[in-house]
Design a protein around this motif. Structure first.
Motif: not given
Length: 420
Positions: A103-116, A246-248, A274-278
């Protein structure tokens, strides 16, 4: 499922779990804390030992025989997880230490870079802290707004309220599939479809569903799904994130270091696909291989059979709890077949504190959980400081439920005589 079938299944699997073959305080162990962590079968324990005894080596980085064996087993386990949740491609399975890290992976890699600022994240009041705190941190950093789906009168997901929260500002819906406290099974396919209609992405916390029922991420159509290995017969320290390819691929790396790179220069680097990027650094190799062994073990039994068996246990558990007037259970009631509810019951017994109750039951060899189960906001919502929780798995029996109920009744009577 008939009683004869139940006994056949119970007899078949219990011998696979060495830890269950012991006494606690002179009484046969009754392990009813499976929502916290499951026990491990010999097949999983042997997989761990076999790796360290026969082919202990780092993966992906060597051309020698041991490294090749380790890499094949490690990546083979990824294929097993892919099939287990019906992901479209193996690259959509990312190894993590646990669901919290996923969950933290998604929160930081997606959430921190997407949400406004002003973007909205929809959660529920029943979320485990692991699916709450990361989004609180993201909201504080990005200016996103958290909104929460409330409970119905039967203490379930309020779908009507959820629909009223959705808007063109909704960017993410992150929801538990099965509540670890209420035991309710949330309609995640419908939740996902409604979120996608407003352009939002969906993360499903499946820690309490992947071990107990068939999961199909393609049918669910979620963007991400997380689970922890230790709740599904695998070791601690290993879990996984499923994500649509495509999301990853659109997400930047979460952690930097070895394994997740393509080329490194002094002033910049390019990253692996992916998957090794993460998956930065030396991974939990033995644990991942043992996760694959756990998937093999569960699949050999059949997740449909596990679900049906646990439903029968659930119906019996709630039937027996209903015989004790002092007991108040939380969440919806299962139907007569045990459907519509996870194989767990969170409950209180009047003035008896759950921790005191758990201590007394432990003296009878019965392991249950007591506390807030990492759902403090939910406990405030249902006006309970803490609850006791009995949670079952496919190696538990109705006879164990009878033992639990008898000891629970004795404990209630004891505290009543002391404080009544």
């Amino acid at each position: 499922m008939t009683l004869a079938q139940e006994r056949t299944l119970a007899t078949k699997v219990r011998a696979d779990f060495p830890i269950l073959q012991q006494d606690i305080h002179g009484k046969p162990l009754v392990y009813f804390d499976n929502a916290a962590t499951s026990q491990k079968p010999l097949a999983v324990l042997n997989a761990l030992e076999d790796y360290y005894k026969r082919y202990n080596s780092n993966v992906h980085r060597g051309v020698h025989t041991l490294s090749g064996l380790a890499t094949d087993a490690y990546e083979g386990a990824r294929d097993k997880v892919q099939r287990f949740v019906n992901a479209a491609q193996r690259e959509e399975i990312i190894y993590t230490r646990n669901a919290s890290e996923a969950i933290n992976l998604v929160a930081y890699a997606w959430g921190m870079n997407t949400l406004q600022p002003g973007d909205e994240i929809i959660l529920t009041v029943m979320e485990h802290h692991s699916n709450l705190i990361p989004w609180q941190l993201v909201a504080q950093k990005t200016g996103a707004v958290l909104k929460f789906v409330r409970l119905t009168e039967t203490e379930e997901f309020d779908f009507e309220h959820y629909q009223s929260l959705l808007s063109d500002k909704t960017r993410l819906v992150s929801v538990v599939h099965v509540s670890n406290t209420l035991g309710c099974i949330n309609p995640v396919t419908d939740i996902t479809a409604a979120a996608h209609r407003v352009g939002a992405k969906v993360l499903i916390d499946a820690c309490q569903s992947v071990p107990h029922t068939p999961i199909d991420v393609q049918a669910m159509d979620c963007d991400w799904l997380v689970a922890s290995g230790h709740k599904m017969c695998a070791p601690t320290g290993i879990g996984f994130l499923y994500g649509k390819k495509e999301v990853l691929r659109a997400m930047p790396p979460f952690l930097g270091g070895g394994e997740m790179i393509a080329d490194v220069f002094l002033d910049h680097a390019t990253y692996a696909d992916i998957p090794h990027k993460f998956e930065a650094g030396t991974p939990a190799i033995a644990e991942a291989i043992a996760l694959g062994a756990a998937v093999d073990y569960l699949s050999a039994i059949g997740m449909d059979k596990i679900h049906a068996y646990e439903a029968d246990l659930t119906a019996y558990l709630f039937q027996r709890l209903a015989e004790l007037p002092e007991v108040r259970t939380y969440g919806p009631q299962p139907d007569v077949r045990g459907e519509g509810h996870a194989a767990l019951a969170a409950f209180t017994t009047g003035a008896v504190h759950p921790h005191d109750l758990s201590t007394i039951l432990d003296q009878a060899g019965i392991a249950i959980r007591a506390g807030h189960h990492c759902t403090q906001p939910l406990h405030r919502e249902v006006k309970a400081q803490s609850t006791a929780r009995a949670s079952l798995y496919f190696y538990n029996t109705k006879e164990e439920i009878d033992t639990f109920i008898a000891s629970l009744k004795e404990a209630i009577e004891f505290f009543g005589s002391v404080f009544g």
